[in-house]
Design a protein around this motif. Structure first.
Motif, PDB file in Angstrom:
ATOM      1  N   UNK A 200       0.836  -1.198   0.000  1.00  0.00           N
ATOM      2  CA  UNK A 200       0.000   0.000   0.000  1.00  0.00           C
ATOM      3  C   UNK A 200       0.870   1.246   0.000  1.00  0.00           C
ATOM      4  N   UNK A 201       0.423   2.264  -0.696  1.00  0.00           N
ATOM      5  CA  UNK A 201       1.164   3.507  -0.761  1.00  0.00           C
ATOM      6  C   UNK A 201       1.301   4.130   0.633  1.00  0.00           C
ATOM      7  N   UNK A 202       2.512   4.508   1.034  1.00  0.00           N
ATOM      8  CA  UNK A 202       2.700   5.153   2.340  1.00  0.00           C
ATOM      9  C   UNK A 202       2.136   6.565   2.392  1.00  0.00           C
ATOM     10  N   UNK A 203       1.718   7.099   1.249  1.00  0.00           N
ATOM     11  CA  UNK A 203       1.143   8.438   1.214  1.00  0.00           C
ATOM     12  C   UNK A 203      -0.347   8.441   1.552  1.00  0.00           C
ATOM     13  N   UNK A 204      -0.957   7.261   1.600  1.00  0.00           N
ATOM     14  CA  UNK A 204      -2.373   7.160   1.906  1.00  0.00           C
ATOM     15  C   UNK A 204      -2.573   6.965   3.406  1.00  0.00           C
ATOM     16  N   UNK A 205      -3.434   7.756   3.994  1.00  0.00           N
ATOM     17  CA  UNK A 205      -3.779   7.583   5.400  1.00  0.00           C
ATOM     18  C   UNK A 205      -2.815   8.209   6.382  1.00  0.00           C
ATOM     19  N   UNK A 206      -1.797   8.887   5.915  1.00  0.00           N
ATOM     20  CA  UNK A 206      -0.841   9.526   6.817  1.00  0.00           C
ATOM     21  C   UNK A 206      -0.279  10.773   6.156  1.00  0.00           C
TER      22      UNK A 206
END
Length: 401
Positions: A200-206
Motif C-alpha cells: 500500500x502507498x505510504x502516502x495514503x492515510x498519513x
C-alpha cells in the motif's frame, strides 16, 4: 538485511556519481560572472539559466525513482548519468545560442535525476538501521563535494577558456562515473515483484511523508540563498576576485560535507532523524538573520556567516532522505526519494531567480532576511511525532515475529 562486504565501495560509487552530477547541477553559479560577461545577461536572467538543470531534474525524479524500484539501481544510474554527460558536452561544443544551451542544460538535468533516487536507494538497501544514518550522511556529502569541486575548478576554467569550455569538465566526470557504476555497482536484494505490487502507498492515510517533503523543501531555501549567489556577492559586494572567492567557497563546501557525516552519525546515536533535523532548522533561521545583519552593518560578519551557514544549511539533507526512505519502506523508497528530491528541487529551482529579483529590488540584506522565514516554518512542519510512532510500530512488528 543482507550484509555485502562491497557495500562501502558501492557507497563510494554512489557518492561519486551524485557528486559528478552536482558539479554542473549546482556548480553553474560559479560561472555566473563569466556568463554575464560573455552574454550580457541580468542577474535575474542568469538565475534562470542557473536553474535550468534543476528544473529538468525535478521533472523526472519520480519517474526515475519508479524505474529504480522496478528495474534496479545500477542500470538506472549508469544510463541517466551517461546521457547527462553527453548532453552537457553537446551544449558546450555544439551551440552558441544561449537559449538552446539552457534547453540542453535542462535536459541534462532531467537525465541526471536518475542518480538522485537510485543512489539513495542502493545505499538504503545495503546498510542496516544502525549504520544507515552514517551511510546516508556520507552519501549526502555528494552535493557539497560536487559543489566544492566546481568551486575549485570552474571559475579558473571559465576565466582561462570561457564558460562553455568549462562545462566539458563536469561532462567528462559524468561519463566516467557512468562507466564505473555500470561495471562495479551491485543492486541490493528486493522483495518479490508480486509482493512489491501489493504494498500500500505510504502516502495514503498519513500526512508524515507529505510534511517531511514540505519541511525538507523549506530547508533548501536557506541553503540556496547562501550557495546560489555567494560568489557573485563576494565579487560584487565584497570585491573579492572570482578565483579567490571560488577557493574560499570550495573550502567551505568541504566543511559542509564533513558536517553531513557528523549529522548522520548524530542521528544514529540518538535514534532519530527528525529531531536533529528540527534543531538544524532553528540554526538555519539564526544563520539567515545574522547574514542579513552582517550585510547591513558588518561585512566581515557576512563573510563569517557564509562560511558557517554553508555547513549548517546543508547538514539536514541526509536526515530528510534517510527518514523518507524509512517511512516509505523498501517497496516505495525509490518513488518516495524521487518525490523528496522533486519537492526539494522545486524550491532549489525557484530560489535563484526569485533571490536575484529580490536582491535587484531591495538589496542583499532584505533577501537574506526573507530567507529566514522558510526554516522557521520547517521547525513546525517536521513530523517528529510521526517518526516516533513509526519506529514503535516497526519495533512491535519485529518483536512479534
Amino acid at each position: 538485511m543482507a550484509e555485502n562486504p562491497r557495500r562501502w565501495l558501492i557507497l563510494g560509487l554512489g557518492l561519486s556519481a551524485q557528486a559528478s552530477a552536482c558539479t554542473f547541477l549546482y556548480g553553474l553559479p560559479f560561472l555566473v560572472p563569466d556568463i554575464r560577461a560573455a552574454e550580457g545577461l541580468s542577474l535575474a536572467q542568469v538565475g534562470v539559466m542557473v536553474s535550468a538543470p534543476t528544473v529538468g531534474l525535478l521533472l523526472t525524479l519520480i519517474a526515475w525513482g519508479a524505474a529504480a524500484d522496478r528495474y534496479g539501481e545500477r542500470i538506472v544510474m549508469a544510463l541517466g548519468l551517461g546521457a547527462a554527460g553527453l548532453l552537457l558536452a553537446a551544449g558546450s561544443l555544439g551551440t552558441h545560442d544561449v537559449t538552446l544551451l539552457a534547453v540542453l542544460l535542462l535536459v541534462a538535468g532531467a537525465a541526471s535525476a536518475s542518480v538522485n533516487a537510485a543512489s539513495g536507494r542502493v545505499v538504503m538497501g545495503w546498510f542496516g538501521p544502525r549504520e544507515r544514518g552514517l551511510a546516508m550522511g556520507i552519501r549526502q556529502t555528494a552535493q557539497p563535494v560536487g559543489v566544492g569541486i566546481a568551486a575549485l575548478t570552474l571559475p579558473f576554467l571559465g576565466q582561462a577558456f570561457g564558460y562553455r569550455a568549462a562545462l566539458l569538465f563536469p561532462a567528462g566526470l559524468c561519463v566516467l562515473l557512468a562507466i564505473l557504476v555500470a561495471v562495479l555497482v551491485q543492486d541490493p536484494p528486493r522483495p518479490p515483484r508480486k509482493e512489491t505490487e501489493r504494498t500500500r502507498s505510504p502516502y495514503l492515510g498519513s500526512s508524515a511523508l507529505w510534511r517531511l517533503h514540505g519541511a525538507s523543501s523549506l530547508l533548501v531555501v536557506p541553503q540556496f540563498v547562501i550557495s546560489a549567489f555567494s560568489l557573485e556577492y563576494l565579487v560584487s559586494v565584497q570585491h573579492w576576485t572570482p578565483g579567490g572567492a571560488g577557493v574560499f567557497l570550495g573550502v567551505v563546501q568541504a566543511a559542509g560535507a564533513a558536517g553531513r557525516i557528523v549529522t548522520g552519525r548524530w542521528a544514529d546515536l540518538v535514534g532519530s532523524r527528525l529531531r536533529p533535523m528540527r534543531q538544524l532548522a532553528v540554526a538555519s533561521t539564526l544563520v539567515m538573520l545574522l547574514l542579513a545583519l552582517g550585510d547591513r552593518v558588518a561585512p566581515w560578519l557576512a563573510v563569517a556567516v557564509i562560511a558557517i551557514g554553508a555547513v549548517i544549511t546543508v547538514a539536514d539533507n541526509g536526515l530528510g532522505f534517510t527518514a523518507t526512505a524509512e517511512l516509505a519502506g523498501t517497496a516505495w523508497s525509490g518513488r518516495a526519494l524521487g518525490a523528496q528530491n522533486t519537492a526539494q528541487n522545486i524550491a532549489a529551482a525557484l530560489t535563484p531567480p526569485l533571490l536575484g529579483a529580490l536582491v535587484g529590488a531591495f538589496g542583499y540584506a532584505t533577501a537574506f532576511a526573507v530567507g529566514a522565514a522558510f526554516p522557521l516554518l520547517a521547525i513546525i512542519a517536521t513530523p517528529v511525532a510521526a517518526e516516533d510512532a513509526h519506529r514503535e510500530a516497526t519495533e512491535l512488528t519485529a518483536g512479534s515475529k
